[in-house]
Design an enzyme around this catalytic site. Structure first.
Site, PDB file in Angstrom:
ATOM      1  CG  HIS A  56     -21.920   6.467 -53.035  1.00  0.00           C
ATOM      2  ND1 HIS A  56     -23.114   7.049 -52.725  1.00  0.00           N
ATOM      3  CD2 HIS A  56     -22.210   5.204 -53.440  1.00  0.00           C
ATOM      4  CE1 HIS A  56     -24.089   6.177 -52.927  1.00  0.00           C
ATOM      5  NE2 HIS A  56     -23.566   5.057 -53.365  1.00  0.00           N
TER       6      HIS A  56
HETATM    7  C1  T46 Z   1     -26.070   3.197 -53.992  1.00  0.00           C
HETATM    8  C2  T46 Z   1     -27.195   4.006 -54.534  1.00  0.00           C
HETATM    9  C3  T46 Z   1     -27.732   3.448 -55.821  1.00  0.00           C
HETATM   10  C4  T46 Z   1     -28.874   2.598 -44.596  1.00  0.00           C
HETATM   11  O1  T46 Z   1     -28.939   2.767 -43.365  1.00  0.00           O
HETATM   12  N1  T46 Z   1     -29.006   1.343 -45.122  1.00  0.00           N
HETATM   13  C5  T46 Z   1     -28.952   1.108 -46.464  1.00  0.00           C
HETATM   14  O2  T46 Z   1     -29.076  -0.052 -46.888  1.00  0.00           O
HETATM   15  C6  T46 Z   1     -28.709   2.220 -47.345  1.00  0.00           C
HETATM   16  C7  T46 Z   1     -28.615   2.004 -48.853  1.00  0.00           C
HETATM   17  C8  T46 Z   1     -28.564   3.468 -46.801  1.00  0.00           C
HETATM   18  N2  T46 Z   1     -28.640   3.655 -45.451  1.00  0.00           N
HETATM   19  C9  T46 Z   1     -28.552   5.005 -44.914  1.00  0.00           C
HETATM   20  C10 T46 Z   1     -27.220   5.713 -45.152  1.00  0.00           C
HETATM   21  C11 T46 Z   1     -27.619   7.168 -45.217  1.00  0.00           C
HETATM   22  O3  T46 Z   1     -27.663   7.702 -43.909  1.00  0.00           O
HETATM   23  O4  T46 Z   1     -29.527   5.812 -45.550  1.00  0.00           O
HETATM   24  C12 T46 Z   1     -29.035   7.120 -45.765  1.00  0.00           C
HETATM   25  C13 T46 Z   1     -29.117   7.481 -47.255  1.00  0.00           C
HETATM   26  O5  T46 Z   1     -28.142   6.720 -47.974  1.00  0.00           O
HETATM   27  P1  T46 Z   1     -27.298   7.336 -49.167  1.00  0.00           P
HETATM   28  O6  T46 Z   1     -27.096   8.780 -48.971  1.00  0.00           O
HETATM   29  O7  T46 Z   1     -26.062   6.500 -49.350  1.00  0.00           O
HETATM   30  O8  T46 Z   1     -28.320   7.091 -50.378  1.00  0.00           O
HETATM   31  P2  T46 Z   1     -28.089   7.259 -51.944  1.00  0.00           P
HETATM   32  O9  T46 Z   1     -29.421   7.224 -52.572  1.00  0.00           O
HETATM   33  O10 T46 Z   1     -27.201   8.417 -52.241  1.00  0.00           O
HETATM   34  O11 T46 Z   1     -27.264   5.923 -52.376  1.00  0.00           O
HETATM   35  C14 T46 Z   1     -27.901   4.658 -52.293  1.00  0.00           C
HETATM   36  C15 T46 Z   1     -26.970   3.610 -51.672  1.00  0.00           C
HETATM   37  O12 T46 Z   1     -26.478   4.091 -50.411  1.00  0.00           O
HETATM   38  C16 T46 Z   1     -25.793   3.276 -52.527  1.00  0.00           C
HETATM   39  O13 T46 Z   1     -25.197   2.079 -52.075  1.00  0.00           O
HETATM   40  O14 T46 Z   1     -25.312   2.603 -54.740  1.00  0.00           O
HETATM   41  O15 T46 Z   1     -28.268   4.212 -53.604  1.00  0.00           O
END
Ligand code: T46
Length: 142
Positions: A56
């Site tokens: 993303h």
């Molecule tokens: C990024 C990379 C480096 C939350 O509820 N609060 C939070 O602060 C974050 C970061 C995520 N979430 C929830 C959203 C999803 O349901 O946790 C779940 C996993 O998040 P996501 O799939 O977006 O995780 P990554 O590791 O793919 O990405 C994360 C960050 O979301 C993003 O901003 O830049 O790490």
């Protein structure tokens, strides 16, 4: 200290280490070590072998990433070129500004990726579709 400018909005930095015969300490202060006011810190850990995360971009979020234990690889893409940064010591930090696609992979067993962010979690700041990201990067969509 700047180690490498990767893209106009993305750079690898070294964290200042306070070390002595007891060990090492790294301090991160808002608007000093990181170029923004800190609003959130989160950790990515317990990643399974072969897992890839990210996929993303953010519209406005700025982040400072440190792999505090183990290692991982962060790919960043501005819609024209893609670069990879290896985070393999807490002494390195990757700044990622707005408008860059990112993917994380090659997490070592036990890796802990700490992320310092400029804003609270806001799903509307995410662009999770690569074609949409490209269209926005080319100025064809908002
Ligand atoms: C990024 C990379 C480096 C939350 O509820 N609060 C939070 O602060 C974050 C970061 C995520 N979430 C929830 C959203 C999803 O349901 O946790 C779940 C996993 O998040 P996501 O799939 O977006 O995780 P990554 O590791 O793919 O990405 C994360 C960050 O979301 C993003 O901003 O830049 O790490």
């Amino acid at each position: 200290m700047l180690l490498k400018q990767i893209l106009p909005n993305c750079a690898l930095h070294s964290n200042r280490v306070n070390g002595d015969n007891r060990g090492s300490l790294i301090a991160i202060e808002a608007e000093r070590e990181v170029p923004f006011k800190i609003e959130r810190v989160y950790f990515v850990y317990d990643t399974q072998p072969g897992v890839e995360r990210g996929f993303h971009a953010h519209r406005s979020l700025e982040q400072w990433l440190i792999c505090v234990t183990g290692s991982c690889v962060i790919a960043v893409d501005d819609g024209r070129t893609r670069h990879e940064a290896v985070l393999d010591t807490p002494e390195k930090a990757l700044y990622i500004g707005p408008g860059l696609w990112r993917e994380m992979h090659d997490f070592s067993p036990g890796a802990v990726l700490a992320v310092i962010a400029s804003a609270r979690f806001d799903e509307s700041d995410y662009i999770r579709d690569y074609d949409r990201f490209l269209a926005i990067a080319r100025g064809e969509q908002t």
